[in-house]
Structure formats: C-alpha cells, structure tokens
Design an enzyme around this catalytic site. Structure first.
Site, PDB file in Angstrom:
ATOM      1  N   ARG A  35       0.873  -1.187  -0.038  1.00 42.80           N
ATOM      2  CA  ARG A  35       0.341  -0.259   0.324  1.00 42.80           C
ATOM      3  C   ARG A  35       1.083   1.144   0.183  1.00 42.80           C
ATOM      4  O   ARG A  35       0.419   2.371  -0.642  1.00 42.80           O
ATOM      5  CB  ARG A  35      -1.386   0.618   1.029  1.00 42.80           C
ATOM      6  CG  ARG A  35      -2.458  -1.089   1.282  1.00 42.80           C
ATOM      7  CD  ARG A  35      -3.224  -0.968   2.330  1.00 42.80           C
ATOM      8  NE  ARG A  35      -4.638  -2.098   1.653  1.00 42.80           N
ATOM      9  CZ  ARG A  35      -5.217  -2.571   2.615  1.00 42.80           C
ATOM     10  NH1 ARG A  35      -4.968  -1.083   4.081  1.00 42.80           N
ATOM     11  NH2 ARG A  35      -5.876  -2.730   2.558  1.00 42.80           N
ATOM     12  N   LYS A 198     -20.085 -18.583  -0.429  1.00 44.84           N
ATOM     13  CA  LYS A 198     -21.624 -17.765  -0.078  1.00 44.84           C
ATOM     14  C   LYS A 198     -22.458 -17.472  -1.640  1.00 44.84           C
ATOM     15  O   LYS A 198     -21.640 -16.027  -2.021  1.00 44.84           O
ATOM     16  CB  LYS A 198     -22.113 -17.224   0.577  1.00 44.84           C
ATOM     17  CG  LYS A 198     -21.523 -18.166   2.156  1.00 44.84           C
ATOM     18  CD  LYS A 198     -22.187 -17.532   3.128  1.00 44.84           C
ATOM     19  CE  LYS A 198     -21.921 -17.770   4.357  1.00 44.84           C
ATOM     20  NZ  LYS A 198     -22.473 -17.386   6.196  1.00 44.84           N
ATOM     21  N   GLY A 354     -11.378  -9.432  -1.558  1.00 44.46           N
ATOM     22  CA  GLY A 354      -9.679 -10.148  -0.792  1.00 44.46           C
ATOM     23  C   GLY A 354      -9.069 -11.284  -1.612  1.00 44.46           C
ATOM     24  O   GLY A 354      -8.522 -11.956  -1.246  1.00 44.46           O
ATOM     25  N   GLY A 377     -13.684  -3.663   0.101  1.00 43.86           N
ATOM     26  CA  GLY A 377     -14.594  -3.630  -0.241  1.00 43.86           C
ATOM     27  C   GLY A 377     -15.096  -2.767  -0.679  1.00 43.86           C
ATOM     28  O   GLY A 377     -15.985  -2.918  -1.469  1.00 43.86           O
TER      29      GLY A 377
END
Length: 397
Positions: A35, A198, A354, A377
C-alpha cells in the site's frame, strides 16, 4: 476525471489521503509494504513538481481513542525508505501541532500526520473536523481507493473545502479506469469469474454485471447452491439452502439476457475438510453423502479454459477452491494461468476482492494480469453498481 496530472504542485502543499493501513509485526515493522509502494508515484509527482506532500491515513480500528500501538509513527521509517525522502511525523492530524508542522514544511518535503481515527469525528464524517483537515493543504488529492466507499471526513467530506482544487491520485485513477474497462468500455467477449463460498455475498454483483458480461463462470463454494437447486446431490458441500430459489432466478435472468453461465461439471471431493483428506474426482451433481467438493475438477477446468482464452475482458473475483490448502489449490492456480495466457493474447484482466487478490499474490500472478485491485470492499461496491462517496466527492468539481 481530474487527476493529479491536471495540476502543477510547484510551491503548493498537497493534502493527500493515502491508505497506509498496513500490517505490523510485534516489533512494529511493516510486513507488507504494497500500500505504501502504491502511493509512491503520486507523492513523487508532487515533490518533482516542486511541492510538498502532507499524508493522512488511518491505521487499524482505534475507535476514536489514542492507541499507541496504532500510531503512524511506527511506519514513518518504512515510508521514508520507500519514497526515498526523509518523512517528517507529527503526533496529531489537526490543531496547533499539525498547523505548526505544516508551517515548517518546505518544498520537496513530506509530512505524515498521526492516525486520523484517533479522532472519532473521522469515521463520523464530521464537517468541522474535515474543515480542520482542509487547512493542511492547498490541493486535495484522494489516492486511497480502499476507503473510497466510506463517507469519512478525510475521504469524502474534506473535498468540499477544495472547490476546483481536488483530484484523484494515480492509484485511484487506475482503479477507476480498470473497473470502467470491465463495467462499461471493455472489449467483448467479457467474462466474469466469480468464486467464493456464498451466493448471498455475491448476489448484488451478479445482478449488476449480467448486463455487462457475455459469460459468467461460477466456481468455489457457491457452486453447490446452484447445483442443489437444479436437483443435484452435493453431499456435505457448503450450500445455502435458503438461497436455492435465488440461484434459479439468477440462471433464468442470465438466460433472458443472453449470458452464458458456466458451472463446474466435476469436482475434487474430500471426505473431510482437511488437506490430507481422502479425495476423488466426482460429477458435481453426484457428490456422495459425507463428501464435499473442495476444488474444481479436470473437465471443469478444460471447459473454463476455452471460455477464458476466448475472452477479451476478464474480471476475476473469488477462488474456485479452498486454495489455502495445497491439495485444493490446483483449480485456482489453473485459473490464474488461464487468465495469464489470455492477458498475453491481449485481453484486459482485472482481479479484485480479498480472496482472489490473496491467491494471485500467493501464487505469483500479480504481474501477469492487467490489474490487481487494492480496494477490497470499495472494489466490490463498485462492481455492485454503487457510486462510492470518495469518488463522487472529487467528481463533483
């Protein structure tokens, strides 16, 4: 889209929102500098123009309190090493200390402010706090895509105090362009590869991208909800029984929109959720009781390869197996090689989210795809079609 290239920073102080929320070991050493390295080109542009850079970031979740272990002073040395300039540090991000440090900052220098989240007002999106931050620069630069989905003081609210003097840094600009290539301007055929456990966590993404893609490859744990919904036997595989009607609805919507959905036809099944479990290749809809699918099978990978190699634009979000266990990582590694080959042939490939980012880094594909998103996100919310507050704040002039 106003980027840092639209400004000359000579004699100016750039207030730059970076994402230096990096992991530290017990000795407070940065264990992953990605980062910081990602922000380097933006910082150097300001310095090379003859300006100075004021860096603001959060670290961890101090919840509005001063937590010594989460002080950004711990990373100042790493930032200095990576940028190649001795970074100054001030132990607050607003108020008299910060103003004094700013007044002493000369052209060509870098100042790192203390953790924004030591102030509860940061996450509250407090206007007064944002205004205090705005006094620390002449031009506002947002280069923190990972926090662009948060309407925090430093990522969104502060921008309103810089009319005509705000822009995206290089990292933010690349992220926006990469997502735009997949969602709007990508060359056809466009293929999305969605994995993970999921259906429920990917439903909004699936519904949003059905208008943009030609092919949808579904892998990983959510496979079994689709297979069981169609009458297949999935043994002990992970399955969201309450989402089966949703899975059927997705298949119908895809068909109505002319999107080809590609589900696994065979899987590597195991009799236990362990790397040393007994395994066998079985049809995806004939998994025996007590067994669970943990990776894509060979015929599935052959099918997926044909689609991926014929694609011109590729989005990969989520692994196709339990890649954390070596015996069930082969499918995910194979997908990585397919995307690498398609990219070599001229396809644009974007990896985001992720687990897929972790897999790409773990297996050495980072430099073999077109772009790896740093967003997490923020990336997922972009794919869901949401306008991110941190992006909107810059776009609004």
């Amino acid at each position: 889209m106003k980027t840092i290239d639209n400004f000359d920073f000579s004699g100016k102080k750039a207030l730059i929102r970076v994402d230096f929320n990096v992991p530290l070991n017990p000795d407070f050493e940065v264990t992953d500098t990605n980062r910081i390295e990602a922000a380097k080109p933006t910082i150097l542009k300001v310095l090379e123009d003859g300006g100075s850079a004021v860096l603001m970031s959060h670290l961890g979740r101090p919840n509005g309190k001063v937590v010594a272990d989460m002080s950004l002073k711990h990373i100042a040395h790493a930032v200095s090493d990576i940028i190649g300039v001795q970074v100054k540090f001030v132990d607050d991000c607003v108020g008299d200390k910060a103003i004094k440090a700013l007044q002493e900052l000369e052209d060509g220098e870098v100042l790192l402010l203390e953790n924004l989240r030591f102030h509860a007002e940061e996450e509250q999106g407090d206007a007064e706090f944002a205004e205090s931050l705005s006094h620390l620069g002449d031009i506002y630069v947002n280069d923190a895509f990972g926090t662009a989905h948060r309407a925090h003081a430093s990522t969104t609210i502060v921008a309103q105090y810089f009319p005509g003097k705000k822009c995206f840094g290089y990292l933010m600009a690349r992220e926006i362009e990469a997502i735009d290539k997949v969602m709007r301007t990508g060359e056809e055929p466009v293929t999305a590869i969605l994995g993970g456990a999921k259906v429920s966590s990917k439903i909004t993404i699936i519904e949003n991208i059905l208008d943009k893609v030609d092919h949808l490859i579904i892998g990983g744990g959510m496979t079994y909800t689709f297979i069981k919904a169609q009458g297949g036997s999935v043994g002990s595989s992970i399955c969201e029984d309450d989402k089966m009607s949703l899975a059927l609805d997705i298949l119908k919507k895809a068909k109505d929109k002319g999107v080809e959905v590609h589900l696994p036809v065979d899987v590597l099944a195991a009799d236990n959720f362990k790397d040393d479990a007994n395994t066998k290749i079985v049809p995806v809809d004939e998994i025996p009781d007590g067994w669970q699918g943990l990776d894509a099978g060979p015929r599935t990978l052959q099918d997926f390869e044909k689609v991926i190699l014929a694609s011109k634009t590729i989005l990969w979000n989520g692994p196709v197996g339990v890649f954390e266990m070596p015996n069930f990582a082969k499918g995910t590694i194979a997908i990585g090689h397919m995307i690498e080959d398609a990219t070599k042939k001229g396809a644009f490939s974007l990896v985001g989210g992720g687990d897929s980012v972790a897999a790409v880094k773990q297996f050495g594909f980072e430099d073999k795809v077109s772009y790896v998103s740093t967003g997490g996100g923020a990336m997922l919310e972009s794919l869901e079609g949401r306008v991110l507050p941190g992006i909107a704040a810059i776009m609004q002039g």
